[in-house]
Design a protein around this motif. Structure first.
Motif: not given
Length: 94
Positions: A40-53
């Motif tokens: 669960l995330s607010n989604g604002t830091k997703l670009t810091q974790w490209p490998e998480f995709y």
């Protein structure tokens, strides 16, 4: 121990601000290989974790984004469009 579902949630700050975030995800996956893991995330830091995709492509992993208000939703949608390599659709909860 067997778990059916496991949620990774941080109430005080974004889950993805933790510098060990991916270590958590991989460690939990090793500990409970048959468990569905939800982040669960607010989604604002997703670009810091490209490998998480790429981790999410494993069907055991799910990402839930909590975005409150139309401005926040629009901001998060833009982040998702940057982060994901496939087209993005939003399925809001009722």
């Amino acid at each position: 121990m067997t778990l059916r579902e496991l949620y990774i949630i941080s109430y005080s700050v974004s889950t993805m601000l933790n510098p060990n975030f991916l270590d958590w995800v991989h460690g939990i996956a090793q500990l409970w290989p048959s468990t569905e893991i939800r982040v669960l995330s607010n989604g604002t830091k997703l670009t810091q974790w490209p490998e998480f995709y790429h981790v999410l492509k494993d069907s055991r992993f799910k990402l839930s984004i909590s975005a409150h208000g139309i401005k926040n939703r629009q901001k998060v949608f833009k982040v998702l469009q940057q982060w994901m390599t496939a087209p993005v659709t939003i399925n809001p909860l009722p």
